[in-house]
Scaffold this motif. Structure first.
Motif, PDB file in Angstrom:
ATOM      1  N   HIS A 111     -10.384 -13.860 -54.428  1.00 11.25           N
ATOM      2  CA  HIS A 111     -10.102 -12.315 -54.120  1.00 11.25           C
ATOM      3  C   HIS A 111      -8.572 -12.397 -53.582  1.00 11.25           C
ATOM      4  O   HIS A 111      -7.836 -11.502 -54.028  1.00 11.25           O
ATOM      5  CB  HIS A 111     -10.952 -11.986 -52.826  1.00 11.25           C
ATOM      6  CG  HIS A 111     -10.572 -10.733 -52.192  1.00 11.25           C
ATOM      7  ND1 HIS A 111     -10.940  -9.597 -53.035  1.00 11.25           N
ATOM      8  CD2 HIS A 111      -9.708 -10.275 -51.076  1.00 11.25           C
ATOM      9  CE1 HIS A 111     -10.523  -8.463 -52.102  1.00 11.25           C
ATOM     10  NE2 HIS A 111      -9.621  -8.980 -51.294  1.00 11.25           N
ATOM     11  N   HIS A 115      -5.451 -10.213 -55.506  1.00  8.47           N
ATOM     12  CA  HIS A 115      -4.313  -9.127 -54.887  1.00  8.47           C
ATOM     13  C   HIS A 115      -2.925  -9.470 -55.366  1.00  8.47           C
ATOM     14  O   HIS A 115      -2.348  -8.446 -55.842  1.00  8.47           O
ATOM     15  CB  HIS A 115      -4.385  -9.439 -53.370  1.00  8.47           C
ATOM     16  CG  HIS A 115      -5.185  -8.482 -52.712  1.00  8.47           C
ATOM     17  ND1 HIS A 115      -5.085  -7.292 -52.595  1.00  8.47           N
ATOM     18  CD2 HIS A 115      -6.314  -8.802 -51.767  1.00  8.47           C
ATOM     19  CE1 HIS A 115      -6.326  -6.936 -52.028  1.00  8.47           C
ATOM     20  NE2 HIS A 115      -6.982  -7.788 -51.276  1.00  8.47           N
ATOM     21  N   SER A 136      -3.547  -8.463 -45.479  1.00  9.81           N
ATOM     22  CA  SER A 136      -4.598  -7.455 -45.575  1.00  9.81           C
ATOM     23  C   SER A 136      -5.189  -7.542 -44.482  1.00  9.81           C
ATOM     24  O   SER A 136      -4.833  -8.037 -43.193  1.00  9.81           O
ATOM     25  CB  SER A 136      -5.562  -7.744 -46.858  1.00  9.81           C
ATOM     26  OG  SER A 136      -6.523  -8.967 -46.552  1.00  9.81           O
ATOM     27  N   GLY A 137      -6.541  -6.795 -44.434  1.00 12.59           N
ATOM     28  CA  GLY A 137      -7.531  -6.801 -43.443  1.00 12.59           C
ATOM     29  C   GLY A 137      -7.844  -8.084 -42.933  1.00 12.59           C
ATOM     30  O   GLY A 137      -8.125  -8.244 -41.715  1.00 12.59           O
ATOM     31  N   GLY A 138      -8.039  -8.766 -43.730  1.00  8.50           N
ATOM     32  CA  GLY A 138      -8.731 -10.092 -43.537  1.00  8.50           C
ATOM     33  C   GLY A 138      -8.137 -11.475 -43.938  1.00  8.50           C
ATOM     34  O   GLY A 138      -8.497 -12.739 -43.480  1.00  8.50           O
ATOM     35  N   HIS A 139      -7.048 -11.253 -44.660  1.00  6.65           N
ATOM     36  CA  HIS A 139      -6.265 -12.320 -45.021  1.00  6.65           C
ATOM     37  C   HIS A 139      -4.762 -12.471 -45.010  1.00  6.65           C
ATOM     38  O   HIS A 139      -4.287 -11.284 -44.893  1.00  6.65           O
ATOM     39  CB  HIS A 139      -6.525 -12.415 -46.690  1.00  6.65           C
ATOM     40  CG  HIS A 139      -8.002 -12.151 -47.123  1.00  6.65           C
ATOM     41  ND1 HIS A 139      -8.950 -13.145 -46.771  1.00  6.65           N
ATOM     42  CD2 HIS A 139      -8.495 -10.941 -47.575  1.00  6.65           C
ATOM     43  CE1 HIS A 139     -10.131 -12.501 -47.030  1.00  6.65           C
ATOM     44  NE2 HIS A 139      -9.876 -11.418 -47.647  1.00  6.65           N
ATOM     45  N   GLY A 163      -3.689  -6.785 -40.718  1.00  2.10           N
ATOM     46  CA  GLY A 163      -4.494  -5.625 -40.743  1.00  2.10           C
ATOM     47  C   GLY A 163      -5.526  -5.573 -39.555  1.00  2.10           C
ATOM     48  O   GLY A 163      -5.786  -4.502 -39.156  1.00  2.10           O
ATOM     49  N   ASP A 167      -5.963  -2.503 -37.116  1.00  2.00           N
ATOM     50  CA  ASP A 167      -7.135  -1.737 -37.068  1.00  2.00           C
ATOM     51  C   ASP A 167      -7.423  -1.795 -35.562  1.00  2.00           C
ATOM     52  O   ASP A 167      -8.061  -0.752 -35.243  1.00  2.00           O
ATOM     53  CB  ASP A 167      -8.131  -2.236 -37.925  1.00  2.00           C
ATOM     54  CG  ASP A 167      -7.618  -1.917 -39.578  1.00  2.00           C
ATOM     55  OD1 ASP A 167      -6.750  -1.282 -39.885  1.00  2.00           O
ATOM     56  OD2 ASP A 167      -8.353  -2.624 -40.434  1.00  2.00           O
ATOM     57  N   GLY A 180      -4.870   1.258 -40.085  1.00  4.39           N
ATOM     58  CA  GLY A 180      -3.459   0.864 -40.675  1.00  4.39           C
ATOM     59  C   GLY A 180      -2.745   1.942 -41.059  1.00  4.39           C
ATOM     60  O   GLY A 180      -1.417   1.898 -40.860  1.00  4.39           O
ATOM     61  N   ASP A 184       0.913   3.514 -39.580  1.00  2.61           N
ATOM     62  CA  ASP A 184       2.374   3.393 -40.541  1.00  2.61           C
ATOM     63  C   ASP A 184       2.776   4.945 -40.186  1.00  2.61           C
ATOM     64  O   ASP A 184       4.011   4.899 -39.926  1.00  2.61           O
ATOM     65  CB  ASP A 184       1.729   3.269 -41.765  1.00  2.61           C
ATOM     66  CG  ASP A 184       2.767   3.142 -42.688  1.00  2.61           C
ATOM     67  OD1 ASP A 184       4.022   3.291 -42.504  1.00  2.61           O
ATOM     68  OD2 ASP A 184       2.636   2.796 -43.895  1.00  2.61           O
ATOM     69  N   GLY A 270      -3.883  -5.019 -48.778  1.00  2.00           N
ATOM     70  CA  GLY A 270      -3.959  -3.746 -48.111  1.00  2.00           C
ATOM     71  C   GLY A 270      -2.781  -3.357 -47.258  1.00  2.00           C
ATOM     72  O   GLY A 270      -2.438  -2.154 -47.255  1.00  2.00           O
ATOM     73  N   ASN A 274       1.988  -0.725 -46.376  1.00  2.00           N
ATOM     74  CA  ASN A 274       2.933  -0.361 -45.296  1.00  2.00           C
ATOM     75  C   ASN A 274       4.442   0.140 -45.510  1.00  2.00           C
ATOM     76  O   ASN A 274       5.014  -0.882 -45.977  1.00  2.00           O
ATOM     77  CB  ASN A 274       2.689  -1.234 -44.029  1.00  2.00           C
ATOM     78  CG  ASN A 274       3.275  -0.823 -42.655  1.00  2.00           C
ATOM     79  OD1 ASN A 274       4.507  -0.805 -42.512  1.00  2.00           O
ATOM     80  ND2 ASN A 274       2.561  -0.213 -41.861  1.00  2.00           N
ATOM     81  N   GLY A 301      -5.125  -1.812 -51.855  1.00  2.00           N
ATOM     82  CA  GLY A 301      -6.366  -2.357 -51.220  1.00  2.00           C
ATOM     83  C   GLY A 301      -7.215  -2.746 -52.136  1.00  2.00           C
ATOM     84  O   GLY A 301      -6.964  -3.020 -53.557  1.00  2.00           O
ATOM     85  N   ASP A 302      -8.466  -3.215 -51.757  1.00  2.00           N
ATOM     86  CA  ASP A 302      -9.241  -3.786 -52.724  1.00  2.00           C
ATOM     87  C   ASP A 302      -9.732  -3.115 -53.833  1.00  2.00           C
ATOM     88  O   ASP A 302      -9.928  -1.732 -53.735  1.00  2.00           O
ATOM     89  CB  ASP A 302     -10.661  -4.368 -51.855  1.00  2.00           C
ATOM     90  CG  ASP A 302     -10.350  -5.214 -51.013  1.00  2.00           C
ATOM     91  OD1 ASP A 302      -9.358  -5.756 -50.796  1.00  2.00           O
ATOM     92  OD2 ASP A 302     -11.202  -5.593 -49.997  1.00  2.00           O
TER      93      ASP A 302
HETATM   94  O1  KG4 Z   1      -6.831  -5.595 -49.126  1.00  2.00           O
HETATM   95  P1  KG4 Z   1      -7.896  -4.718 -48.210  1.00  2.00           P
HETATM   96  O2  KG4 Z   1      -8.229  -3.450 -48.911  1.00  2.00           O
HETATM   97  O3  KG4 Z   1      -8.796  -5.704 -47.551  1.00  2.00           O
HETATM   98  C1  KG4 Z   1      -8.994  -6.891 -47.310  1.00  2.00           C
HETATM   99  O4  KG4 Z   1      -8.930  -7.785 -48.237  1.00  2.00           O
HETATM  100  O5  KG4 Z   1      -8.757  -7.169 -46.215  1.00  2.00           O
HETATM  101  O6  KG4 Z   1      -6.754  -4.479 -46.770  1.00  2.00           O
HETATM  102  C2  KG4 Z   1      -7.305  -3.407 -45.904  1.00  2.00           C
HETATM  103  C3  KG4 Z   1      -6.348  -3.611 -44.778  1.00  2.00           C
HETATM  104  C4  KG4 Z   1      -6.814  -2.774 -43.422  1.00  2.00           C
HETATM  105  O7  KG4 Z   1      -6.736  -3.477 -42.399  1.00  2.00           O
HETATM  106  C5  KG4 Z   1      -6.071  -1.459 -43.424  1.00  2.00           C
HETATM  107  O8  KG4 Z   1      -6.007  -0.876 -42.088  1.00  2.00           O
HETATM  108  C6  KG4 Z   1      -4.786  -1.877 -44.021  1.00  2.00           C
HETATM  109  O9  KG4 Z   1      -5.184  -2.636 -44.979  1.00  2.00           O
HETATM  110  N1  KG4 Z   1      -3.934  -1.152 -44.480  1.00  2.00           N
HETATM  111  C7  KG4 Z   1      -2.710  -0.589 -43.802  1.00  2.00           C
HETATM  112  C8  KG4 Z   1      -2.164   0.297 -44.640  1.00  2.00           C
HETATM  113  N2  KG4 Z   1      -2.654   0.833 -45.583  1.00  2.00           N
HETATM  114  C9  KG4 Z   1      -3.924  -0.225 -45.297  1.00  2.00           C
HETATM  115  N3  KG4 Z   1      -2.086  -1.377 -42.862  1.00  2.00           N
HETATM  116  C10 KG4 Z   1      -1.040  -1.102 -42.682  1.00  2.00           C
HETATM  117  N4  KG4 Z   1      -0.113   0.261 -43.339  1.00  2.00           N
HETATM  118  C11 KG4 Z   1      -0.634   0.677 -44.223  1.00  2.00           C
HETATM  119  N5  KG4 Z   1      -0.107   1.831 -44.526  1.00  2.00           N
END
Ligand code: KG4
Ligand code: ZN
Length: 334
Positions: A111, A115, A136-139, A163, A167, A180, A184, A270, A274, A301-302
């Motif tokens: 995954h 990205h 991202s949110g988890g990575h 992330g 969050d 997130g 922003d 994700g 920002n 995002g995913d």
């Molecule tokens: O890549 P993703 O869809 O899922 C993972 O692989 O984790 O990332 C999701 C993360 C969430 O924490 C969300 O709040 C963050 O991306 N995110 C942002 C923005 N848009 C999404 N964080 C900061 N600024 C943004 N504009």
């Protein structure tokens, strides 16, 4: 070469058809945000059930939108690591049965690497070698990418991802999940310098990240101010939190460019949506004469298209998985 690609590692079910790793024929996403928002985070069991419900109709829609049938598909790609185990298993199980039934080759995709591949879809001129940071949110993964399928992990987080910090602070500020994107916008309105938060740097480890201390410091400050009845300026909190994240990212990338002097940098995941991080890393790259590649906001995002892109390059490099393909929660083959 047409790849049918599946993604179910977290809270988006996604199915895409991608041609030659560079062209999106169809990219369908069923987001589960509405299901999880009242819990303030992803509930794994709810995520798995929603993936199981969505995957068949979404596959039919993805094929129809691409103007394809299964006969037009050359191979099947699926995210098999990292992510929520129960969630990953839905697409892995479905992709395996489809591959078995149709006799099409199957490729398990990482995954985090996918990205990065989102940038191949938007930038035909992008070719390795380059440095890549996935946030991202988890990575959190800083890679030296020497070829389409050769990744060396040179930096990661010691604890939370960026992330997660956005969050969780968003949750304490009462912002809808995931916070997130809203943070922003708040940071754009907010004035920097009202709050002092510790810069999230890891001593003696110039390419690693740590966002847990920063997250806790911001949350503690909010709780303290509330207990004392002090006024809180949520926009200023977002601005100072963002400033700390941007400065850590720029610092680690500057160190990485010294150790791995590449002329191209990919920022993905994700959190790469920002606007402040994009601006800060853009300024760093301009200063260092490095070309920055960013996914369009629709591919940060995913999504399934990024899995189709990386799946294509994995397939071309000879990777094949069979009926024994398994899902792994943590970064197998990173
Ligand atoms: O890549 P993703 O869809 O899922 C993972 O692989 O984790 O990332 C999701 C993360 C969430 O924490 C969300 O709040 C963050 O991306 N995110 C942002 C923005 N848009 C999404 N964080 C900061 N600024 C943004 N504009
Ligand atoms: Zn992701």
């Amino acid at each position: 070469m047409r790849i049918l690609a599946f993604e179910s590692s977290c809270d988006e079910t996604a199915v895409a058809v991608v041609e030659d790793g560079r062209r999106i024929l169809s990219d369908q996403i069923a987001s589960q945000i509405a299901l999880h928002s009242r819990f303030g985070g992803v509930v794994p069991e709810i995520a798995s059930r929603a993936h199981a419900e969505a995957i068949v109709p979404l596959t039919e829609k993805a094929l129809a939108c691409a103007g394809c049938t299964l006969d037009d598909i050359d191979a099947i790609a699926v995210t098999h690591t990292p992510g929520l185990l129960g969630a990953l298993l839905v697409a892995v199980g479905f992709a395996k049965s489809l591959a078995y039934d149709t006799g099409k080759p199957l490729v398990g995709v990482n995954h985090v690497q996918a990205h990065i591949a989102a940038c191949y879809l938007a930038h035909p001129e992008l070719k390795p070698p380059f440095l890549a940071l996935v946030i991202s949110g988890g990575h959190t993964a800083l890679y030296h990418v020497s070829d389409y399928t050769r990744f060396t992990l040179i930096g990661t987080t010691r604890d939370d991802a960026a992330g997660e910090a956005f969050d969780k602070v968003g949750r304490v500020l009462g912002v809808p999940y995931p916070g997130g994107k809203t943070l922003d916008e708040m940071a754009t309105r907010g004035k920097c310098g009202t709050y002092t938060f510790p810069p999230p740097l890891v001593k003696d480890s110039p390419l690693d990240f740590s966002f847990s201390g920063l997250k806790t410091a911001v949350i503690n400050r909010l709780h303290n101010d509330r207990q004392k009845g002090e006024p809180i300026d949520p926009d200023a909190v977002a601005a100072d939190l963002t400033e700390a994240v941007v400065s850590a990212i720029k610092n680690r990338l500057e160190n990485a460019l010294k150790l791995y002097p590449e002329s191209q940098l990919v920022l993905a995941g994700g959190v790469s949506a920002n606007s402040h991080i994009r601006k800060g890393v853009g300024a760093l790259c301009e200063q260092k004469n490095v070309r920055l590649f960013l996914p369009p906001l629709s591919l940060c995002g995913d999504n399934g298209a990024m899995v189709g892109a990386q799946g294509y390059f994995d397939f071309m490099a000879g990777k094949r998985d069979g009926i024994t393909l398994n899902a792994f929660a943590t970064g197998h083959s990173c």
